[in-house]
Write an enzyme that holds these catalytic residues in place. Structure first.
Site, short mmCIF file in Angstrom:
data_model
loop_
_atom_site.label_atom_id
_atom_site.label_comp_id
_atom_site.label_asym_id
_atom_site.label_seq_id
_atom_site.Cartn_x
_atom_site.Cartn_y
_atom_site.Cartn_z
N GLU A 274 -1.43 4.93 13.79
CA GLU A 274 -1.10 6.16 13.06
C GLU A 274 -1.35 7.38 13.94
OE1 GLU A 274 -1.69 8.27 8.69
OE2 GLU A 274 -3.09 6.68 9.29
N CYS B 286 0.81 -1.22 0.00
CA CYS B 286 0.00 0.00 0.00
C CYS B 286 0.84 1.27 0.00
CB CYS B 286 -0.94 -0.01 1.20
SG CYS B 286 -1.95 -1.50 1.26
N HIS C 230 -9.78 1.81 -0.17
CA HIS C 230 -8.31 1.72 -0.16
C HIS C 230 -7.83 1.18 -1.50
CE1 HIS C 230 -4.28 1.22 0.95
NE2 HIS C 230 -4.38 0.49 2.05
N LYS D 52 -9.79 7.89 2.24
CA LYS D 52 -10.20 6.49 2.01
C LYS D 52 -11.63 6.25 2.50
CE LYS D 52 -5.63 4.23 2.19
NZ LYS D 52 -4.74 5.37 2.48
N PHE E 61 1.72 -3.40 3.97
CA PHE E 61 2.05 -4.72 4.51
C PHE E 61 3.54 -4.98 4.29
CE2 PHE E 61 -2.28 -7.15 4.17
CZ PHE E 61 -2.81 -6.31 5.13
N HIS F 10 -2.98 7.84 6.30
CA HIS F 10 -3.16 6.53 5.67
C HIS F 10 -4.56 6.03 6.00
CE1 HIS F 10 -1.97 2.94 3.65
NE2 HIS F 10 -2.09 2.17 4.71
#
Length: 411
Positions: A314, A163, A340, A335, A399, A303
């Site tokens: 975050e 991502c 996403h 998002k 990831f 994010h």
């Protein structure tokens, strides 16, 4: 060597809430959700039945039929977005093709091609596979095809960092221009993995929201009721350009790119490091790269995936980096509207940041109805906010523990 200054002179996108950059920005300000029931394959046995998909698009309007058959959807999305960005920038690539490059990040590539190839292999045998199978599925083909389509012959590469893919590609493009290796770069990301295998894989990992009855409410970053992210698809491409080059041709400028930071968690294949430690280091590196103090940042496009662990960690990372200033920041997760876009998320979010800084407007986080008590910052709930923005930060975390952060400045 004095580093070159880098500006954004063109943008292009197609994503779940817009098939152009202007449409996308309008729908962001309006708080429109692009999440709906998946209709392109049978979702009966899937725990998650929703996603953000590109709509009202006929690929045959953009490519001849033969190309559509021989090209992955993520590649076609990238080429369409790149064409818009080039047109928006009024950049004449033919005049200096070797000085203009392409850096496009892709997280997963042509999954639908792998699905079809495996079916053909099992049912018809190896001799019946398409000779275009490899070039249709490999992730770098978005960069390759944009170069072929546009004629850009400069540095050409693809970052694959889940991502964070498009954020890393934009960071690389930024440094290439800074170092004088190109005068402009077409950069961003592309992704199209709302497919049987793509969705099933994330369902198996229990990463996705199962709020199937209320699709437009499913992506709810920082909300107490969040239960996973919602997949999206599309592409975002930007023209990064050396400042003096842009000025010499009278180009319009959205914003200046001033900082980039990248780090690794070295912790877990899917979960973020405790307290968002790796994300915090990437943010600090981006601030150092921009030669600014934390207090200079006005807005962070988070994010903000709508997963329990990401949003909490975050938030902790932002607090650790910004201290008391964290409470004064405007923050939002777009998002909540687009879902996403995985490898393309950072790219469309950078477009949102470019519009935000140019038009002094913070886009909202929708569906933030009952804030998580541990996520207690200003996430701009429900409605956009007018605010003079000088420095804006965009966060992308992937990831594998990949973290990438960019900072732009009002020009």
């Amino acid at each position: 060597m004095v580093k070159k200054r880098v500006v954004i002179t063109g943008v292009g996108t197609l994503n779940p809430i817009g098939n152009s950059a202007n449409e996308y920005w309008g729908n962001l300000k309006a708080g429109k959700s692009g999440i709906s029931k998946i209709t392109n394959f049978d979702i009966t046995d899937y725990t998650t039945k929703i996603a953000g998909t590109v709509s009202n698009l006929d690929l045959n309007d953009h490519f001849v039929k033969k190309e559509v058959r021989r090209t992955s959807k993520f590649v076609m999305y990238a080429v369409i977005a790149a064409r818009e960005a080039i047109k928006d920038s009024a950049l004449d690539i033919s005049k200096e093709a070797e000085q203009i490059g392409v850096e496009v990040g892709v997280g997963m590539g042509g999954i639908e091609i792998i699905e079809k190839a495996l079916k053909d292999l099992v049912e018809k045998g190896p001799s019946r596979l398409s000779p275009f199978t490899v070039p249709m599925m490999i992730a770098d083909m978005a960069s390759g095809r944009i170069a072929i389509d546009s004629g850009a012959k400069g540095p050409n590469s693809c970052s694959v960092t889940a991502c964070a893919s498009s954020a890393h590609s934009m960071g690389n493009a930024f440094k290439i221009i800074q170092n004088g290796e190109a005068v402009a770069m077409l950069t961003g990301g592309a992704e199209a993995v709302v497919t049987p295998l793509g969705v099933a894989s994330f369902c198996a990992a229990k990463s996705l929201s199962t709020n199937n009855d209320y699709p437009q409410k499913a992506s709810r970053p920082f909300d107490k009721g969040r239960d996973g992210f919602v997949m999206g698809e599309g592409s975002g491409i930007l023209v990064f350009e050396e400042l003096e080059h842009a000025l010499s041709r009278g180009a319009k400028i959205y914003a200046e790119v001033v900082g980039f930071g990248s780090s690794g968690d070295a912790y877990h294949i899917t979960a973020p490091a405790p307290e968002g430690e790796g994300a915090a280091r990437a943010m600090k590196m981006a601030l150092n790269s921009a030669s600014i103090e934390p207090e200079a940042i006005d807005y962070i496009n988070a994010h903000g995936t709508s997963t329990v662990l990401n949003d909490l960690n975050e938030t902790k990372a932002i607090k650790s980096v910004f201290g008391e200033h964290a409470a004064k920041l405007s923050i939002s997760s777009t998002k909540s509207m687009t879902g996403h876009l995985l490898g393309s998320a950072g790219a469309i979010e950078m477009i949102a940041c470019s519009y935000a800084v140019k038009y002094s407007t913070v886009p909202p986080t929708i569906n933030l109805e009952e804030p998580d008590p541990e996520c207690d910052l200003d996430y701009t709930p429900d409605k956009p906010v007018s605010r003079d923005l000088t420095y804006v930060m965009s966060n992308s975390f992937g990831f594998g523990g990949h973290n990438a952060v960019l900072v732009i400045k009002k020009y």
